[in-house]
Design a protein around this motif. Structure first.
Motif, PDB file in Angstrom:
ATOM      1  N   PRO A  23      41.001  41.645  41.470  1.00  0.00           N
ATOM      2  CA  PRO A  23      40.874  40.561  40.689  1.00  0.00           C
ATOM      3  C   PRO A  23      40.121  39.326  41.682  1.00  0.00           C
ATOM      4  O   PRO A  23      39.687  38.237  41.005  1.00  0.00           O
ATOM      5  CB  PRO A  23      42.272  40.040  40.516  1.00  0.00           C
ATOM      6  N   PHE A  24      40.199  39.385  42.995  1.00  0.00           N
ATOM      7  CA  PHE A  24      39.644  38.490  43.909  1.00  0.00           C
ATOM      8  C   PHE A  24      38.281  38.607  44.506  1.00  0.00           C
ATOM      9  O   PHE A  24      37.920  37.860  45.045  1.00  0.00           O
ATOM     10  CB  PHE A  24      40.766  37.868  44.909  1.00  0.00           C
ATOM     11  N   GLY A  25      37.801  39.802  43.908  1.00  0.00           N
ATOM     12  CA  GLY A  25      36.496  40.364  44.709  1.00  0.00           C
ATOM     13  C   GLY A  25      35.568  39.491  44.472  1.00  0.00           C
ATOM     14  O   GLY A  25      34.752  39.432  45.534  1.00  0.00           O
ATOM     15  N   ALA A  26      35.157  38.702  43.598  1.00  0.00           N
ATOM     16  CA  ALA A  26      33.668  38.041  43.202  1.00  0.00           C
ATOM     17  C   ALA A  26      34.240  36.551  43.870  1.00  0.00           C
ATOM     18  O   ALA A  26      33.119  35.749  43.862  1.00  0.00           O
ATOM     19  CB  ALA A  26      33.598  38.053  42.010  1.00  0.00           C
ATOM     20  N   LEU A  27      35.248  36.166  44.514  1.00  0.00           N
ATOM     21  CA  LEU A  27      35.515  34.948  44.711  1.00  0.00           C
ATOM     22  C   LEU A  27      34.956  34.668  46.436  1.00  0.00           C
ATOM     23  O   LEU A  27      35.117  35.700  47.374  1.00  0.00           O
ATOM     24  CB  LEU A  27      36.938  34.673  44.821  1.00  0.00           C
ATOM     25  N   ASP A  28      34.748  33.484  46.544  1.00  0.00           N
ATOM     26  CA  ASP A  28      34.309  32.977  47.925  1.00  0.00           C
ATOM     27  C   ASP A  28      35.514  32.906  48.775  1.00  0.00           C
ATOM     28  O   ASP A  28      36.778  32.790  48.155  1.00  0.00           O
ATOM     29  CB  ASP A  28      33.366  31.585  47.983  1.00  0.00           C
ATOM     30  N   ALA A  29      35.622  32.937  50.073  1.00  0.00           N
ATOM     31  CA  ALA A  29      37.082  32.991  50.851  1.00  0.00           C
ATOM     32  C   ALA A  29      37.882  31.741  50.706  1.00  0.00           C
ATOM     33  O   ALA A  29      39.032  32.035  50.658  1.00  0.00           O
ATOM     34  CB  ALA A  29      36.586  33.050  52.187  1.00  0.00           C
ATOM     35  N   LEU A  30      37.312  30.576  50.510  1.00  0.00           N
ATOM     36  CA  LEU A  30      38.236  29.426  50.319  1.00  0.00           C
ATOM     37  C   LEU A  30      39.027  29.593  48.809  1.00  0.00           C
ATOM     38  O   LEU A  30      40.244  29.112  48.757  1.00  0.00           O
ATOM     39  CB  LEU A  30      37.348  28.093  50.288  1.00  0.00           C
ATOM     40  N   THR A  31      38.271  29.958  48.000  1.00  0.00           N
ATOM     41  CA  THR A  31      38.664  30.012  46.613  1.00  0.00           C
ATOM     42  C   THR A  31      39.714  31.397  46.398  1.00  0.00           C
ATOM     43  O   THR A  31      40.820  31.266  46.194  1.00  0.00           O
ATOM     44  CB  THR A  31      37.771  30.258  45.450  1.00  0.00           C
ATOM     45  N   ARG A  32      39.350  32.284  47.283  1.00  0.00           N
ATOM     46  CA  ARG A  32      40.193  33.589  47.238  1.00  0.00           C
ATOM     47  C   ARG A  32      41.599  33.101  47.913  1.00  0.00           C
ATOM     48  O   ARG A  32      42.535  33.337  47.362  1.00  0.00           O
ATOM     49  CB  ARG A  32      39.737  34.709  48.077  1.00  0.00           C
ATOM     50  N   ALA A  33      41.314  32.435  48.830  1.00  0.00           N
ATOM     51  CA  ALA A  33      42.705  31.814  49.651  1.00  0.00           C
ATOM     52  C   ALA A  33      43.590  31.059  48.850  1.00  0.00           C
ATOM     53  O   ALA A  33      44.993  31.082  48.810  1.00  0.00           O
ATOM     54  CB  ALA A  33      42.447  31.214  51.103  1.00  0.00           C
TER      55      ALA A  33
END
Length: 94
Positions: free
Chosen positions: A33-43
């Motif tokens: 579910p978090f695969g396409a997110l950049d690092a900051l958005t993912r965190a």
């Protein structure tokens, strides 16, 4: 150990639960579910999990990121060749 037996006696009941008229699957599958997110958005998304409430579905998170799995899950199954190689129970966050 097969995945079905690792999940417990109830097994994977999502389809059966829907056919049974309960209105909610017993299992919510989240595939990367978090695969396409950049690092900051993912965190940021990792900290925005909400309680499931009284009509709860158990989430099954599929990821290739072991650190993410250990951070978010209360149980981590490592698969090798379609079999459960390890069954880990990470410590709850402090």
């Amino acid at each position: 150990m097969r995945l079905r037996s690792a999940l417990g006696p109830a097994g994977l009941r999502g389809q059966g639960a829907r056919r049974g008229g309960t209105g909610r699957p017993a299992l919510l599958l989240l595939d990367e579910p978090f695969g396409a997110l950049d690092a900051l958005t993912r965190a940021s998304m990792h900290t925005r999990r909400k309680p499931a409430g009284r009509h709860r579905s158990d989430p099954l998170l599929v990821t290739h990121d072991l650190h993410e799995a250990l951070k978010l899950a209360d149980r981590v199954l490592l698969l090798r060749g379609g079999e459960v190689a390890e069954d880990l129970r990470p410590a709850p966050p402090a």
